[in-house]
Design an enzyme around this catalytic site. Structure first.
Site, PDB file in Angstrom:
ATOM      1  N   CYS A 150       8.195  13.442  32.349  1.00 47.81           N
ATOM      2  CA  CYS A 150       7.982  14.372  31.260  1.00 47.81           C
ATOM      3  C   CYS A 150       9.195  14.449  30.406  1.00 47.81           C
ATOM      4  O   CYS A 150       8.633  15.104  29.245  1.00 47.81           O
ATOM      5  CB  CYS A 150       7.229  15.610  31.531  1.00 47.81           C
ATOM      6  SG  CYS A 150       6.117  15.339  32.959  1.00 47.81           S
ATOM      7  N   HIS A 158       0.425  17.425  25.840  1.00 45.57           N
ATOM      8  CA  HIS A 158       1.252  16.785  26.605  1.00 45.57           C
ATOM      9  C   HIS A 158       1.252  15.630  27.072  1.00 45.57           C
ATOM     10  O   HIS A 158       1.012  15.018  28.065  1.00 45.57           O
ATOM     11  CB  HIS A 158       1.520  17.876  27.992  1.00 45.57           C
ATOM     12  CG  HIS A 158       2.757  17.694  28.608  1.00 45.57           C
ATOM     13  ND1 HIS A 158       3.893  16.955  28.170  1.00 45.57           N
ATOM     14  CD2 HIS A 158       2.871  17.901  30.072  1.00 45.57           C
ATOM     15  CE1 HIS A 158       4.498  16.961  29.398  1.00 45.57           C
ATOM     16  NE2 HIS A 158       4.222  17.466  30.373  1.00 45.57           N
TER      17      HIS A 158
HETATM   18  N1  COA Z   1      -6.392  23.266  29.041  1.00 47.29           N
HETATM   19  C1  COA Z   1      -7.767  23.692  28.476  1.00 47.29           C
HETATM   20  N2  COA Z   1      -8.991  23.200  28.227  1.00 47.29           N
HETATM   21  C2  COA Z   1      -8.923  22.113  29.149  1.00 47.29           C
HETATM   22  C3  COA Z   1      -7.707  21.439  30.112  1.00 47.29           C
HETATM   23  C4  COA Z   1      -6.591  22.288  29.602  1.00 47.29           C
HETATM   24  N3  COA Z   1      -5.488  21.754  30.297  1.00 47.29           N
HETATM   25  N4  COA Z   1      -8.003  20.403  30.416  1.00 47.29           N
HETATM   26  C5  COA Z   1      -9.035  20.123  30.143  1.00 47.29           C
HETATM   27  N5  COA Z   1      -9.905  20.845  29.377  1.00 47.29           N
HETATM   28  C6  COA Z   1     -11.137  20.950  29.051  1.00 47.29           C
HETATM   29  C7  COA Z   1     -11.636  19.903  28.574  1.00 47.29           C
HETATM   30  O1  COA Z   1     -11.551  19.696  26.841  1.00 47.29           O
HETATM   31  C8  COA Z   1     -13.306  19.799  28.938  1.00 47.29           C
HETATM   32  O2  COA Z   1     -13.841  20.721  27.719  1.00 47.29           O
HETATM   33  P1  COA Z   1     -15.287  20.475  27.220  1.00 47.29           P
HETATM   34  O3  COA Z   1     -16.102  20.518  28.488  1.00 47.29           O
HETATM   35  O4  COA Z   1     -15.715  21.405  26.262  1.00 47.29           O
HETATM   36  O5  COA Z   1     -15.163  18.957  26.649  1.00 47.29           O
HETATM   37  C9  COA Z   1     -13.143  20.593  30.228  1.00 47.29           C
HETATM   38  O6  COA Z   1     -11.933  21.328  30.184  1.00 47.29           O
HETATM   39  C10 COA Z   1     -13.166  19.593  31.376  1.00 47.29           C
HETATM   40  O7  COA Z   1     -12.253  18.493  31.227  1.00 47.29           O
HETATM   41  P2  COA Z   1     -11.860  17.403  32.090  1.00 47.29           P
HETATM   42  O8  COA Z   1     -11.018  16.386  31.545  1.00 47.29           O
HETATM   43  O9  COA Z   1     -13.042  16.925  33.006  1.00 47.29           O
HETATM   44  O10 COA Z   1     -10.516  18.211  33.043  1.00 47.29           O
HETATM   45  P3  COA Z   1     -10.097  17.878  34.412  1.00 47.29           P
HETATM   46  O11 COA Z   1     -10.654  18.908  35.389  1.00 47.29           O
HETATM   47  O12 COA Z   1     -10.312  16.570  34.601  1.00 47.29           O
HETATM   48  O13 COA Z   1      -8.618  18.242  34.181  1.00 47.29           O
HETATM   49  C11 COA Z   1      -6.697  19.562  34.672  1.00 47.29           C
HETATM   50  C12 COA Z   1      -8.019  19.609  34.187  1.00 47.29           C
HETATM   51  C13 COA Z   1      -6.153  20.947  34.534  1.00 47.29           C
HETATM   52  C14 COA Z   1      -6.596  18.997  36.176  1.00 47.29           C
HETATM   53  C15 COA Z   1      -5.728  18.709  33.630  1.00 47.29           C
HETATM   54  O14 COA Z   1      -5.741  18.929  32.563  1.00 47.29           O
HETATM   55  C16 COA Z   1      -4.390  18.267  34.280  1.00 47.29           C
HETATM   56  O15 COA Z   1      -4.183  17.590  35.185  1.00 47.29           O
HETATM   57  N6  COA Z   1      -3.493  19.089  33.820  1.00 47.29           N
HETATM   58  C17 COA Z   1      -2.044  18.969  34.116  1.00 47.29           C
HETATM   59  C18 COA Z   1      -1.528  17.883  33.512  1.00 47.29           C
HETATM   60  C19 COA Z   1      -0.068  17.694  34.406  1.00 47.29           C
HETATM   61  O16 COA Z   1       0.030  17.913  35.384  1.00 47.29           O
HETATM   62  N7  COA Z   1       0.977  17.277  33.430  1.00 47.29           N
HETATM   63  C20 COA Z   1       2.274  17.080  33.796  1.00 47.29           C
HETATM   64  C21 COA Z   1       2.986  18.261  33.919  1.00 47.29           C
HETATM   65  S1  COA Z   1       4.583  18.020  34.922  1.00 47.29           S
END
Ligand code: COA
Length: 396
Positions: A94, A343
């Site tokens: 990242c 991100h």
């Molecule tokens: N914050 C707010 N809303 C989020 C979100 C987040 N981080 N991630 C997804 N959403 C929302 C989407 O917009 C979607 O909304 P909708 O239903 O109104 O369209 C809903 O939540 C479901 O989205 P989806 O893509 O199915 O979520 P997910 O469960 O697959 O993923 C996480 C959610 C948290 C697991 C994912 O965002 C993630 O892995 N984040 C961390 C990324 C990371 O690790 N980066 C590197 C850091 S070191």
């Protein structure tokens, strides 16, 4: 740790142009189009032609796994129309974008090149969510962490639990961080999420890795950002109000969290920040604005302490005090941070510098921090094996 205060680059370096795509889910734009859009906007902002670029450095964490595209640097140089200008790609999870900025900075500071374009790009949403989680987990220790089922949300959940246990940090304090960042993202036209949220929303959102919930996590985003650097002595030939890079610093730590001295401190942040403060001749008190790496809410709270904005264990008090809001003593993540701005991993480090330049130019619109002079950017690779800190200023 060595004293960096006496080490001076051969030349000071300035930023004369910035460009960024909107961050979010870009179903109709490919990786090359995102990078090309950010690069073209930066060239336009700097008022220079592509053929003036002498070196291109691009940060990209995992083009191969996300969209099957390695060798992005060659692709971007071609797409920007700057062949035969040399191009290179940096990868540090990242922190890939910030490392690109450092390479560009060193290229100009050393006298090797005069006009350098640096950028970062990532297209993450073309793969299903679980694939994205696995690709990101490639930045962890495969044998000692990922093999046992750890993912980034779960690693940062360990840090959150330990911080709460050691210092009495509350779940509500941690939740206040994404609330602030969404409030700022609401004011940022290029943010992935422009919606405001409340502490209750965070506390009631889906559990991801206890105690971290959906609204503690940065999203999976697409996006690209770019900046143009030149020697400070020549900057005014291009731009009446250049922004100066007062320090570029970096440190490394163990890839595995269990090898760390202390789970609630990212020592690489502490070291990189010390180096940056020494090189700039500044202390944390001098910083007016900061973009810090809030990949998960707890990481921003820990960054307050590691960067010297709060005493160890008092990050929770700092967010509660309101001083990290726009209008406070040290506004943090005015862009919305990784949480709300988004991100796209390879782009994030450059996007942080983009926000600082907008702020230091006085062009941040409704997010503008009054009289900002020094801005700090803090970008973490993985769970802290790589940390980059830059300090920018509108004064040389
Ligand atoms: N914050 C707010 N809303 C989020 C979100 C987040 N981080 N991630 C997804 N959403 C929302 C989407 O917009 C979607 O909304 P909708 O239903 O109104 O369209 C809903 O939540 C479901 O989205 P989806 O893509 O199915 O979520 P997910 O469960 O697959 O993923 C996480 C959610 C948290 C697991 C994912 O965002 C993630 O892995 N984040 C961390 C990324 C990371 O690790 N980066 C590197 C850091 S070191």
């Amino acid at each position: 740790m060595m004293d960096f205060s006496k080490l001076k680059p051969a030349r000071d370096v300035a930023i004369i142009g910035i460009g960024s795509t909107e961050f979010g889910e870009h179903w109709n734009k490919s990786l090359r189009e995102l990078a090309g859009e950010a690069g073209s906007k930066a060239l336009h902002d700097a008022n220079i032609n592509p053929e003036e670029i002498q070196l291109l450095v691009g940060g990209n964490m995992s083009g191969g796994m996300f969209v099957g595209q390695e060798h992005g640097s060659g692709l971007f140089a071609d797409y920007l129309g700057i062949n035969p200008t040399p191009s290179m790609r940096t990868e540090a999870a990242c922190a890939s974008g910030s490392v690109a900025a450092r390479v560009g900075f060193m290229a100009v500071a050393s006298g090797m090149y005069d006009v350098v374009a640096v950028g970062g790009a990532e297209k993450m949403t073309d793969v299903p969510g679980d694939t994205a989680t696995s690709v990101l987990a490639g930045a962890m220790d495969q044998e000692n962490e990922a093999f046992h089922g750890l993912t980034f949300p779960s690693v940062y959940a360990f840090l959150a639990n330990r911080h709460m246990f050691d210092y009495g940090t509350t779940r509500e304090q941690i939740a206040m961080i994404p609330v602030k960042n969404h409030k700022n993202g609401h004011l940022n036209p290029i943010a992935h999420f422009k919606s405001k949220i409340t502490v209750e929303d965070v506390m009631n959102s889906a559990l991801v890795a206890d105690p971290l919930r959906l609204l503690d996590c940065s999203p999976i985003s697409d996006g690209a950002a770019s900046i143009i650097m030149v020697p400070a002595d020549k900057a005014k030939d291009y731009d009446d109000d250049p922004i100066y890079i007062r320090a570029s610093a970096q440190a490394s730590d163990s890839l595995t969290v269990h090898d760390r001295r202390d789970m609630t401190t990212l020592d690489a942040t502490v070291w990189a920040a010390k180096e940056a403060y020494q090189r700039a001749g500044l202390s944390p008190k001098d910083i007016n604005i900061a973009e810090v790496h809030d990949c998960f809410s707890i990481n921003e709270l820990i960054a307050y302490e590691d960067l010297g904005f709060a005493k160890k264990g008092e990050g929770g008090k700092l967010i509660e005090s309101g001083e990290v809001e726009i209008g406070g003593k040290i506004p943090i993540n005015t862009s919305g941070g990784l949480k709300a701005k988004g991100h796209p991993v390879g782009a994030t480090g450059i996007a942080q510098l983009y926000e600082l330049v907008e702020q230091l130019r006085g062009k941040a619109g409704k997010r503008q921090v009054e009289n900002a002079r020094y801005g700090l950017a803090h970008n973490v690779g993985g769970s802290g094996a790589t940390v980059v800190v830059h300090i920018l200023s509108n004064e040389r």
